[in-house]
Scaffold this motif. Structure first.
Motif, PDB file in Angstrom:
ATOM      1  N   LEU A  32     -17.932  -2.992   6.083  1.00  0.00           N
ATOM      2  CA  LEU A  32     -17.096  -3.640   5.567  1.00  0.00           C
ATOM      3  C   LEU A  32     -16.126  -4.443   6.547  1.00  0.00           C
ATOM      4  CD1 LEU A  32     -15.788  -0.960   3.030  1.00  0.00           C
ATOM      5  CD2 LEU A  32     -16.760  -3.142   2.444  1.00  0.00           C
ATOM      6  N   ILE A  33     -16.132  -3.690   7.915  1.00  0.00           N
ATOM      7  CA  ILE A  33     -14.993  -4.393   8.877  1.00  0.00           C
ATOM      8  C   ILE A  33     -15.772  -5.150  10.055  1.00  0.00           C
ATOM      9  CG2 ILE A  33     -13.445  -3.431  10.599  1.00  0.00           C
ATOM     10  CD1 ILE A  33     -12.780  -1.230   8.939  1.00  0.00           C
ATOM     11  N   ASP A  34     -15.459  -6.233  10.080  1.00  0.00           N
ATOM     12  CA  ASP A  34     -16.000  -7.046  10.981  1.00  0.00           C
ATOM     13  C   ASP A  34     -14.834  -7.557  11.826  1.00  0.00           C
ATOM     14  OD1 ASP A  34     -18.686  -6.962  10.728  1.00  0.00           O
ATOM     15  OD2 ASP A  34     -18.893  -8.438   9.159  1.00  0.00           O
ATOM     16  N   THR A  35     -13.670  -7.925  11.370  1.00  0.00           N
ATOM     17  CA  THR A  35     -12.693  -8.612  12.077  1.00  0.00           C
ATOM     18  C   THR A  35     -11.229  -7.988  11.816  1.00  0.00           C
ATOM     19  OG1 THR A  35     -12.165 -10.081   9.958  1.00  0.00           O
ATOM     20  CG2 THR A  35     -13.772 -10.990  11.718  1.00  0.00           C
ATOM     21  N   PRO A  36     -10.225  -8.230  12.789  1.00  0.00           N
ATOM     22  CA  PRO A  36      -9.151  -7.530  12.272  1.00  0.00           C
ATOM     23  C   PRO A  36      -8.534  -7.743  11.064  1.00  0.00           C
ATOM     24  CG  PRO A  36      -9.142  -8.500  14.646  1.00  0.00           C
ATOM     25  CD  PRO A  36     -10.247  -8.825  13.887  1.00  0.00           C
ATOM     26  N   GLU A  37      -8.838  -8.850  10.576  1.00  0.00           N
ATOM     27  CA  GLU A  37      -8.211  -9.380   9.320  1.00  0.00           C
ATOM     28  C   GLU A  37      -8.852  -8.346   8.041  1.00  0.00           C
ATOM     29  OE1 GLU A  37      -9.616 -11.696  10.990  1.00  0.00           O
ATOM     30  OE2 GLU A  37      -7.621 -12.552  11.931  1.00  0.00           O
ATOM     31  N   ASP A  38     -10.207  -7.837   8.202  1.00  0.00           N
ATOM     32  CA  ASP A  38     -10.689  -7.107   7.236  1.00  0.00           C
ATOM     33  C   ASP A  38      -9.892  -5.636   7.404  1.00  0.00           C
ATOM     34  OD1 ASP A  38     -12.579  -8.837   6.761  1.00  0.00           O
ATOM     35  OD2 ASP A  38     -14.101  -7.957   8.334  1.00  0.00           O
ATOM     36  N   VAL A  39      -9.347  -5.103   8.437  1.00  0.00           N
ATOM     37  CA  VAL A  39      -8.901  -3.935   8.696  1.00  0.00           C
ATOM     38  C   VAL A  39      -7.428  -4.089   8.023  1.00  0.00           C
ATOM     39  CG1 VAL A  39      -7.618  -2.449  10.346  1.00  0.00           C
ATOM     40  CG2 VAL A  39      -9.887  -3.468  10.777  1.00  0.00           C
ATOM     41  N   ALA A  40      -6.759  -5.241   8.008  1.00  0.00           N
ATOM     42  CA  ALA A  40      -5.613  -5.692   7.472  1.00  0.00           C
ATOM     43  C   ALA A  40      -5.757  -5.619   5.926  1.00  0.00           C
ATOM     44  CB  ALA A  40      -4.991  -7.105   7.960  1.00  0.00           C
ATOM     45  N   ILE A  41      -6.685  -6.177   5.449  1.00  0.00           N
ATOM     46  CA  ILE A  41      -7.068  -6.216   3.935  1.00  0.00           C
ATOM     47  C   ILE A  41      -7.247  -4.660   3.448  1.00  0.00           C
ATOM     48  CG2 ILE A  41      -8.870  -6.954   2.305  1.00  0.00           C
ATOM     49  CD1 ILE A  41      -9.001  -9.266   3.614  1.00  0.00           C
ATOM     50  N   LEU A  42      -8.012  -3.919   4.260  1.00  0.00           N
ATOM     51  CA  LEU A  42      -7.979  -2.280   3.808  1.00  0.00           C
ATOM     52  C   LEU A  42      -7.005  -1.625   3.959  1.00  0.00           C
ATOM     53  CD1 LEU A  42     -11.936  -2.036   5.384  1.00  0.00           C
ATOM     54  CD2 LEU A  42     -11.285  -2.192   2.922  1.00  0.00           C
ATOM     55  N   VAL A  43      -6.163  -1.974   4.842  1.00  0.00           N
ATOM     56  CA  VAL A  43      -4.774  -1.095   4.969  1.00  0.00           C
ATOM     57  C   VAL A  43      -3.860  -1.529   4.007  1.00  0.00           C
ATOM     58  CG1 VAL A  43      -2.598  -0.839   6.586  1.00  0.00           C
ATOM     59  CG2 VAL A  43      -4.972  -0.780   7.354  1.00  0.00           C
ATOM     60  N   LYS A  44      -3.966  -2.751   3.745  1.00  0.00           N
ATOM     61  CA  LYS A  44      -3.105  -3.386   2.683  1.00  0.00           C
ATOM     62  C   LYS A  44      -3.419  -2.736   1.115  1.00  0.00           C
ATOM     63  CE  LYS A  44      -1.136  -7.501   0.419  1.00  0.00           C
ATOM     64  NZ  LYS A  44      -1.109  -8.955   0.117  1.00  0.00           N
ATOM     65  N   SER A  45      -4.989  -2.594   0.923  1.00  0.00           N
ATOM     66  CA  SER A  45      -5.082  -2.033  -0.389  1.00  0.00           C
ATOM     67  C   SER A  45      -5.416  -0.618  -0.339  1.00  0.00           C
ATOM     68  CB  SER A  45      -6.509  -2.645  -0.819  1.00  0.00           C
ATOM     69  OG  SER A  45      -7.274  -2.144   0.064  1.00  0.00           O
ATOM     70  N   LYS A  46      -4.655   0.006   0.653  1.00  0.00           N
ATOM     71  CA  LYS A  46      -4.738   1.337   1.033  1.00  0.00           C
ATOM     72  C   LYS A  46      -6.189   2.216   0.810  1.00  0.00           C
ATOM     73  CE  LYS A  46       0.038   1.772  -0.797  1.00  0.00           C
ATOM     74  NZ  LYS A  46       0.788   2.141  -1.611  1.00  0.00           N
ATOM     75  N   VAL A  47      -7.222   1.468   1.251  1.00  0.00           N
ATOM     76  CA  VAL A  47      -8.193   2.191   1.474  1.00  0.00           C
ATOM     77  C   VAL A  47      -8.519   2.748   2.773  1.00  0.00           C
ATOM     78  CG1 VAL A  47     -10.961   1.428   1.620  1.00  0.00           C
ATOM     79  CG2 VAL A  47      -9.568   0.348   0.066  1.00  0.00           C
ATOM     80  N   LEU A  48      -7.683   2.286   3.711  1.00  0.00           N
ATOM     81  CA  LEU A  48      -7.861   2.807   5.179  1.00  0.00           C
ATOM     82  C   LEU A  48      -6.470   2.747   5.575  1.00  0.00           C
ATOM     83  CD1 LEU A  48     -10.072   3.117   7.410  1.00  0.00           C
ATOM     84  CD2 LEU A  48      -9.594   0.439   7.937  1.00  0.00           C
ATOM     85  N   THR A  49      -6.312   3.797   6.614  1.00  0.00           N
ATOM     86  CA  THR A  49      -4.963   3.983   7.310  1.00  0.00           C
ATOM     87  C   THR A  49      -5.072   3.723   8.600  1.00  0.00           C
ATOM     88  OG1 THR A  49      -4.313   5.443   5.781  1.00  0.00           O
ATOM     89  CG2 THR A  49      -3.047   5.474   7.753  1.00  0.00           C
ATOM     90  N   ASN A  50      -4.529   2.836   9.419  1.00  0.00           N
ATOM     91  CA  ASN A  50      -4.658   2.461  10.633  1.00  0.00           C
ATOM     92  C   ASN A  50      -3.658   2.962  11.298  1.00  0.00           C
ATOM     93  OD1 ASN A  50      -5.210   0.999  12.979  1.00  0.00           O
ATOM     94  ND2 ASN A  50      -4.603  -0.813  12.403  1.00  0.00           N
TER      95      ASN A  50
END
Length: 140
Positions: A32-50
Motif C-alpha cells: 500500500l505504501i510507496d511514497t510519503p503521500e501514501d502514508v498521509a492518505i492512510l493516516v488521514k483515513s485512520k488506517v495507520l497511525t504515524n
C-alpha cells in the motif's frame, strides 16, 4: 509499533514454526505504501497511525522492513484480490471521477439537487397540462 519491535517480530516468525501474521500485515502495508503521500492518505483515513517524525520516515521504514523477508503464505491474499477487483471495477472508478471533477464543492451538489427538483416539477406540470388539455378535448 516501533521499527525495532516489528523487525524482531518478523525475524521471530521467519525462524519459527508459527503463522506469519505480522509478516503478512507488514507485506500488505508495504504494497500500500510507496511514497510519503501514501502514508498521509492512510493516516488521514485512520488506517495507520504515524508516530514517526515524518511521513517520509514512515514510508522508508515500511518499505525497508520486508526487503529481505520471504513470504510463503500471504494471509491477506483473498482480501487483496477482492480489493483489487473492486478498485478496478467500473462504478467505483466512475463515481470517484465524478466526485473529484464535478462534486468537489458542496455548492455543486446543492445546484444538482435544485436542478433535479426543478426538472421533476417541470415534468409534473407538463403531465397535468397535457391531462387537462385531453380532458377539455374529450368534453367538446
Amino acid at each position: 509499533m516501533s521499527e525495532l519491535v516489528l523487525r524482531n517480530l518478523l525475524i521471530y516468525e521467519q525462524f519459527s514454526d508459527v503463522n506469519k501474521y505480522v509478516t503478512s500485515y507488514v507485506y500488505a502495508m508495504d504494497m500500500l505504501i510507496d511514497t510519503p503521500e501514501d502514508v498521509a492518505i492512510l493516516v488521514k483515513s485512520k488506517v495507520l497511525t504515524n508516530l514517526s517524525s515524518s511521513n517520509e520516515n514512515a514510508a522508508n521504514m515500511i518499505n525497508g522492513l520486508v526487503k529481505f523477508v520471504s513470504i510463503p503464505d500471504f494471509f491477506y491474499d483473498q482480501q487483496w484480490k477482492d480489493m483489487d477487483a473492486y478498485y478496478n471495477s467500473y462504478w467505483p472508478n466512475t463515481l470517484a471521477g465524478l466526485k473529484g471533477k464535478y462534486f468537489n464543492n458542496p455548492w455543486n451538489v446543492i445546484a444538482l439537487i435544485g436542478a433535479l427538483v426543478l426538472f421533476a416539477l417541470t415534468v409534473v406540470q407538463t403531465f397535468f397540462t397535457i391531462k387537462a388539455a385531453n380532458a377539455t378535448n374529450v368534453t367538446k
